[in-house]
Design an enzyme around this catalytic site. Structure first.
Site, short mmCIF file in Angstrom:
data_model
loop_
_atom_site.label_atom_id
_atom_site.label_comp_id
_atom_site.label_asym_id
_atom_site.label_seq_id
_atom_site.Cartn_x
_atom_site.Cartn_y
_atom_site.Cartn_z
CG ASN A 157 54.29 46.43 70.49
OD1 ASN A 157 54.64 46.67 71.63
ND2 ASN A 157 53.64 45.31 70.17
CD GLU A 256 52.60 40.06 78.92
OE1 GLU A 256 51.75 39.56 79.66
OE2 GLU A 256 52.33 40.90 78.05
CB CYS A 290 54.97 40.42 70.98
SG CYS A 290 53.37 40.21 71.76
CD GLU A 469 51.35 40.64 84.01
OE1 GLU A 469 50.43 41.49 84.07
OE2 GLU A 469 52.56 40.94 84.09
#
Ligand SMILES: NC(=O)c1ccc[n+]([C@@H]2O[C@H](COP(=O)([O-])OP(=O)(O)OC[C@H]3O[C@@H](n4cnc5c(N)ncnc54)[C@H](O)[C@@H]3O)[C@@H](O)[C@H]2O)c1
Ligand SMILES: O=C/C=C/C=C(\O)C(=O)O
Length: 488
Positions: A157, A256, A290, A469
């Site tokens: 993405n 993630e 996301c 992160e």
């Protein structure tokens, strides 16, 4: 129509490697062939991991933090020198607006390398002094060392942004990396390998293998016994699969994953800013982020007005070719993904949704009808337990519902298997301070969305991920830390 199809190669131990098995890279704009990609088999993945391991014992393993910082800046310089090529490659793979690729995707690729070059150069380590029982003054300090070889598996993405978000800190900390980009977006990863080569990155420090997930390069990489840590960005169920594999050898993981994020709009908000903000947070990158808001909750006094304004703004979005003037939205990544999104469009009707706008495929009357475009879509009227309100769709769609109290909306936002991001629109500072910490998510934006300070922790809870992160959090994940206690 794309220029003559290109052949995208793997990059291992400082060399570009072709393979007999290739797969097609197809444009999501018009369905034409962009090129062919050399698929790495298990042996080639093994060669890449062994090259990474050997690099740890070679020149790369001797680099100081300052030397690694200098190299990361050189890589950033290389991306900047070939900026237009990276933009063209990202746009070709994804169909996104050129403007977005320039200002977000490739710009963040440069920023990621520069950010971690600075961070590793400035990062100190902890040191404590104590008086031991025998009266001696004892120092205890920590030193950072690389894990060794880190597997980096990235999604389609935001290909360049998300790949470099992992490569930069991993290399800043002295690891060798083996990257496996998404099969849907191989081009900028391959350009990055060229930039690494041009920058003189020591052989084996950076390796690229192309392929798919199961029974392909992704699985071969995560299962390889000489992989010391795995960082993965992608679907939650893929994360669960990789986590099981990482358990073999007890490798460290940073995940993630997916989201079903909420936007919460209070009646006291800056109305126009909130409408513009929710349009961005629902339809940026055709909803393939996301962090996108697939759930919108609006305080009842402004609900009808907000729905009407959001409908109008969504219908004003320009959908089209990546290089069209003023284009806001491109295609989805593939026909396969569009079929998934369209299945949710059908499901929403079955679940009783009122379609405020969209819900179909735009008719261009040209080659874009062979692309993977969908209309920006807004639903209302679904119950909170509807699948379309609970499952990640990952397309340009949101469901909008009214709420009456803070307690109610906090409960509804938190009623999710995910926990990645929330956006809140209010002018009331007291409210902003009091409710934001009550959302069970990794990140909350107030009166903005996707505004990123790369020094802050980034990640999600529940199905949205493991670990954080960003800033020193990346340095902590990509390092092994040894504590040394010195007694005189
Ligand atoms: N939390 C975040 O920061 C974040 C960022 C971007 C995307 N995502 C999530 O990613 C998803 C979309 O990306 P996607 O469709 O590429 O995800 P995906 O999980 O299908 O694939 C991601 C990557 O994993 C690889 N892969 C798939 N199965 C694998 C396996 N068994 N072993 C090893 N590798 C495997 C794929 O080839 C690809 O490179 C969405 O759910 C989105 O929410 C999350
Ligand atoms: O699609 C998800 C976006 C993730 C963004 C980041 O990881 C980032 O901005 O560093």
């Amino acid at each position: 129509m794309n220029p003559s199809p290109v052949l995208l190669r793997n990059y291992i131990a400082g060399e570009f490697v072709t393979t007999k098995t290739t797969f097609a890279n197809i444009s999501p704009v018009d369905g034409t062939l962009i090129g062919h990609v050399c698929e790495a088999d298990a042996d080639l993945v093994d060669r890449a991991v062994r090259a990474g391991k050997a690099a740890q014992q070679g020149p790369w393993g001797q680099y100081s933090a300052a030397q690694r910082a200098q190299l990361l800046h050189k890589i950033a310089d290389g991306i900047e020198r070939r900026f237009d090529e990276f933009v063209a490659a990202e746009v070709a793979d994804t169909g996104r607006p050129v403007h977005q690729a320039r200002t977000l995707d490739i710009a963040r690729g440069v920023a990621n390398f520069r950010t971690f070059a600075e961070l590793i150069n400035q990062a100190g380590n902890e040191c404590f002094e104590m008086r031991a029982a025998d009266g001696s003054d004892v120092f205890s300090f920590s030193v950072r060392k690389p894990h060794g070889v880190v597997a980096i598996i990235s999604p389609w993405n935001l290909p360049m942004l998300l790949l470099t978000w992992k490569v930069a800190p991993a290399m800043a900390c002295g690891n060798s990396v083996v990257i496996k980009p998404s099969e849907d977006t191989p081009s900028t990863a391959t350009l990055l390998a060229e930039v690494m080569h041009e920058a003189g990155v020591p052989e084996g420090a950076f390796n690229l293998v192309h392929g798919f997930g199961p029974n392909s390069a992704g699985e071969y990489l995560t299962k390889h016994p000489d992989i010391d840590a795995i960082t993965f960005t992608g679907e939650s169920r893929t994360g669960a699969t990789i986590m099981k594999v990482a358990a073999e050898g007890v490798r460290d993981v940073s995940f993630e994953l997916g989201g079903k994020n909420a936007a919460v709009v209070f009646a006291d908000c800056d109305f126009d800013a909130a409408v513009a903000g929710v349009i961005r947070s629902s339809f940026t990158n055709s909803g393939q982020v996301c962090l996108c808001s697939e759930r919108v909750y609006v305080e009842r006094p402004i609900f009808d007005r907000f729905v009407a304004a959001l409908k109008q703004a969504a219908e004003n979005l320009k959908i089209g070719y990546p290089d069209e003037d003023g284009v806001n939205m491109g295609s989805l990544i593939s026909h396969k993904h569009r079929d998934k999104v369209m299945a949710y469009f059908d499901l929403a009707r079955d679940e009783g949704a009122e379609v405020v706008t969209g819900g179909g495929i735009p008719n261009f009357g040209d080659e874009r009808d062979r692309g993977a475009y969908v209309q920006p879509t807004i639903w209302t009227g679904l119950p909170d337990d509807a699948r379309c309100v609970r499952e990640e769709i990952f397309g340009p769609v949101c469901h909008i519902a009214p709420f009456d109290t803070e307690e109610e909306v906090i409960r509804r936002v938190n009623d999710s298997a995910y926990g990645l991001a929330t956006a809140v629109w209010t002018r009331d500072l007291r409210r902003a301070h009091s409710i934001t910490r009550k959302f069970h998510v990794g990140m909350v934006w107030v009166n903005t969305w996707f505004l990123r300070d790369l020094r802050t922790p980034f990640g999600g809870v529940r199905l949205s991920g493991i670990g954080r992160e960003g800033g020193r959090h990346s340095l902590d994940f990509y390092s092994e830390i040894t504590t040394i206690c010195m007694h005189p």
